[in-house]
Scaffold this motif. Structure first.
Motif, PDB file in Angstrom:
ATOM      1  N   GLY A   1       0.797  -1.221   0.000  1.00  0.00           N
ATOM      2  CA  GLY A   1       0.000   0.000   0.000  1.00  0.00           C
ATOM      3  C   GLY A   1       0.827   1.268   0.000  1.00  0.00           C
ATOM      4  O   GLY A   1       2.061   1.240  -0.023  1.00  0.00           O
ATOM      5  N   ASN A   2       0.111   2.376   0.064  1.00  0.00           N
ATOM      6  CA  ASN A   2       0.753   3.688  -0.049  1.00  0.00           C
ATOM      7  C   ASN A   2       1.546   4.094   1.192  1.00  0.00           C
ATOM      8  O   ASN A   2       2.329   5.038   1.147  1.00  0.00           O
ATOM      9  N   GLU A   3       1.324   3.401   2.316  1.00  0.00           N
ATOM     10  CA  GLU A   3       1.989   3.793   3.565  1.00  0.00           C
ATOM     11  C   GLU A   3       3.359   3.137   3.725  1.00  0.00           C
ATOM     12  O   GLU A   3       4.055   3.365   4.710  1.00  0.00           O
ATOM     13  N   ALA A   4       3.764   2.306   2.746  1.00  0.00           N
ATOM     14  CA  ALA A   4       5.033   1.585   2.865  1.00  0.00           C
ATOM     15  C   ALA A   4       6.216   2.537   2.786  1.00  0.00           C
ATOM     16  O   ALA A   4       6.147   3.589   2.164  1.00  0.00           O
ATOM     17  N   VAL A   5       7.309   2.137   3.438  1.00  0.00           N
ATOM     18  CA  VAL A   5       8.549   2.919   3.387  1.00  0.00           C
ATOM     19  C   VAL A   5       9.685   1.997   2.960  1.00  0.00           C
ATOM     20  O   VAL A   5       9.656   0.794   3.205  1.00  0.00           O
ATOM     21  N   ILE A   6      10.682   2.574   2.251  1.00  0.00           N
ATOM     22  CA  ILE A   6      11.852   1.822   1.824  1.00  0.00           C
ATOM     23  C   ILE A   6      12.894   1.840   2.939  1.00  0.00           C
ATOM     24  O   ILE A   6      13.290   2.904   3.405  1.00  0.00           O
ATOM     25  N   LEU A   7      13.341   0.654   3.367  1.00  0.00           N
ATOM     26  CA  LEU A   7      14.348   0.551   4.407  1.00  0.00           C
ATOM     27  C   LEU A   7      15.756   0.462   3.830  1.00  0.00           C
ATOM     28  O   LEU A   7      16.694   1.031   4.363  1.00  0.00           O
ATOM     29  N   ASN A   8      15.877  -0.244   2.693  1.00  0.00           N
ATOM     30  CA  ASN A   8      17.211  -0.442   2.110  1.00  0.00           C
ATOM     31  C   ASN A   8      17.054  -0.926   0.678  1.00  0.00           C
ATOM     32  O   ASN A   8      16.038  -1.520   0.322  1.00  0.00           O
ATOM     33  N   SER A   9      18.052  -0.650  -0.161  1.00  0.00           N
ATOM     34  CA  SER A   9      18.052  -1.168  -1.535  1.00  0.00           C
ATOM     35  C   SER A   9      19.482  -1.414  -1.970  1.00  0.00           C
ATOM     36  O   SER A   9      20.398  -0.701  -1.564  1.00  0.00           O
ATOM     37  N   ARG A  10      19.677  -2.443  -2.801  1.00  0.00           N
ATOM     38  CA  ARG A  10      21.006  -2.764  -3.299  1.00  0.00           C
ATOM     39  C   ARG A  10      20.891  -3.582  -4.578  1.00  0.00           C
ATOM     40  O   ARG A  10      19.851  -4.203  -4.834  1.00  0.00           O
ATOM     41  N   VAL A  11      21.941  -3.571  -5.379  1.00  0.00           N
ATOM     42  CA  VAL A  11      21.992  -4.353  -6.616  1.00  0.00           C
ATOM     43  C   VAL A  11      22.442  -5.769  -6.277  1.00  0.00           C
ATOM     44  O   VAL A  11      23.403  -5.961  -5.524  1.00  0.00           O
ATOM     45  N   VAL A  12      21.748  -6.760  -6.830  1.00  0.00           N
ATOM     46  CA  VAL A  12      22.112  -8.159  -6.621  1.00  0.00           C
ATOM     47  C   VAL A  12      22.182  -8.847  -7.983  1.00  0.00           C
ATOM     48  O   VAL A  12      21.641  -8.360  -8.969  1.00  0.00           O
ATOM     49  N   HIS A  13      22.863  -9.985  -8.032  1.00  0.00           N
ATOM     50  CA  HIS A  13      22.965 -10.774  -9.254  1.00  0.00           C
ATOM     51  C   HIS A  13      22.461 -12.175  -8.948  1.00  0.00           C
ATOM     52  O   HIS A  13      22.909 -12.813  -7.992  1.00  0.00           O
TER      53      HIS A  13
END
Length: 389
Positions: free
Chosen positions: A23-35
């Motif tokens: 939903g719209n209330e979600a927040v991003i905690l972390n992101s990274r590139v993976v293979h």
């Protein structure tokens, strides 16, 4: 707090998944590139891993519940009578926990981002200001919309992973790399010198004769080749006279052919030359008969390399029609002329990408032997982005 990991091909795709599930209330905690995937460590797929979370609702309401009826049992006489069941009252839990100002801001930013993503199908993606300038450049250059979305999504991912700190030079380098990747593997470059006959074809007014002279000059001056001319452009006396002037300057022989028999005789006469460059008549490309007439004058069974000449001042639709008409002969590479007469080069890139047909040269003026560039993927991309030197 509900936390979930998502793996997608790009950040926009991950955001769509998050919005659909959390939903719209979600927040991003972390992101990274993976293979992921691959065989023996090779051919791995590049993806982006995103950790997202959503807070529980601050107000939880439970509906009245009723205990399930118990099966009837025989009650011993000495037991006291069963008391009447009391209904379970509706319970409302009120939380005094208040979200922090930082969390409110993150949620607000995410909601705005999600709204932009929701409007993608109607009005196209909405990018950060750092990306918008490159989007405007590609729009101005009339690059295919699907290609724009593809390369801009990579830029967006780079921008996100840099925490919004990627500078213009970094993003431009990334854009150049992605555009080059899209046409990687397509044969580029000028005359291969693997064939004896070099045929230059195309519609009227694209500059075939001048381009042929530039190619001949490069072969004579730079590569020290013994060169000869054949022209089948007998519809314009001026074209023959023009080629005669170039032949005289370069000290190369010239033969004029009207029929296939003339062509065979000329080929025999000039057989001792390293290369024979052929100039063809330019006529209305919409007349299919014209292209078919080429086969009545030129022996395409010969050891021949054919270049189709397209003017960058033409519309992309016209370029595609020209390519379609001339596809009855075997086209090896493309030549794009009049680069100095336009500031829009998206059609050139689009044609190469669509037909998987590489470019041999780009011409940018009338001067012979100058004003010609050997085409390579990086040259095409730099011409498109205005970074060519």
């Amino acid at each position: 707090m509900k936390v979930k990991k998502y793996i997608a091909s790009s950040m926009p795709e991950a955001m769509k998944q998050i919005r659909a599930e959390l939903g719209n209330e979600a927040v991003i905690l972390n992101s990274r590139v993976v293979h992921t995937g691959g065989v023996f460590g090779f051919f791995k797929k590049r993806s982006i891993e995103v950790m997202a979370a959503v807070d529980p609702k601050l107000e939880i309401e439970k509906k009245p519940l009723t205990k399930p009826a118990s099966p009837q049992k025989r009650t011993p006489a000495f037991h006291s009578p069963k008391k009447a069941e009391e209904p379970i009252r509706e319970v409302t839990l009120q939380s005094d926990i208040k979200p922090s100002a930082e969390l409110i801001k993150e949620i607000s930013d995410l909601k705005r981002m999600m709204t932009n993503l929701a409007n993608t199908q109607q009005s196209g993606p909405s990018y950060p200001e750092a990306i918008k300038k490159f989007q405007a450049l590609l729009n101005e250059q009339e690059l295919d919309k699907n290609l724009q979305d593809q390369v801009l999504s990579v830029l967006l991912e780079k921008w996100y992973l840099s925490g919004g700190g990627a500078v213009d030079t970094e993003l431009l380098a990334c854009l150049e790399t992605e555009l080059e990747k899209e046409i990687d593997g397509i044969p580029f470059g000028g005359i291969s010198f693997n064939k004896k006959y070099i045929n230059v074809a195309g519609p009227t007014g694209v500059g075939k004769t001048t381009t042929l002279a530039k190619m001949a000059a490069e072969c004579v001056i730079k590569h020290k080749k013994k060169v000869a001319f054949i022209t089948t452009d007998t519809y314009r006396i001026a074209a023959i006279d023009q080629l005669k002037i170039y032949a005289k300057i370069l000290y190369v022989p010239l033969e004029v052919c009207y029929t296939i028999e003339d062509f065979k005789q000329a080929a025999e006469k000039l057989k001792d030359n390293d290369l024979i460059l052929i100039d063809t008549a330019g006529r209305n490309f919409r007349n299919k008969q014209y292209v078919e007439d080429l086969q009545n004058v030129i022996d395409f069974e010969k050891d021949m390399e054919t270049f189709l000449v397209l003017s960058l001042t033409a519309k992309q639709r016209d370029m595609e029609d020209i390519y379609s008409q001339f596809s009855i002969i075997d086209i090896d590479k493309l030549i794009f002329t009049k680069a100095d007469e336009t500031s829009t080069y998206g059609a050139m890139y689009n044609i190469i990408h669509k037909y998987r047909k590489g470019a041999a040269y780009i011409t940018n003026g009338q001067d012979v032997p100058d004003d010609i560039l050997a085409a390579e993927p990086d040259v095409i991309v730099k011409q498109l982005l205005g970074t060519i030197k």
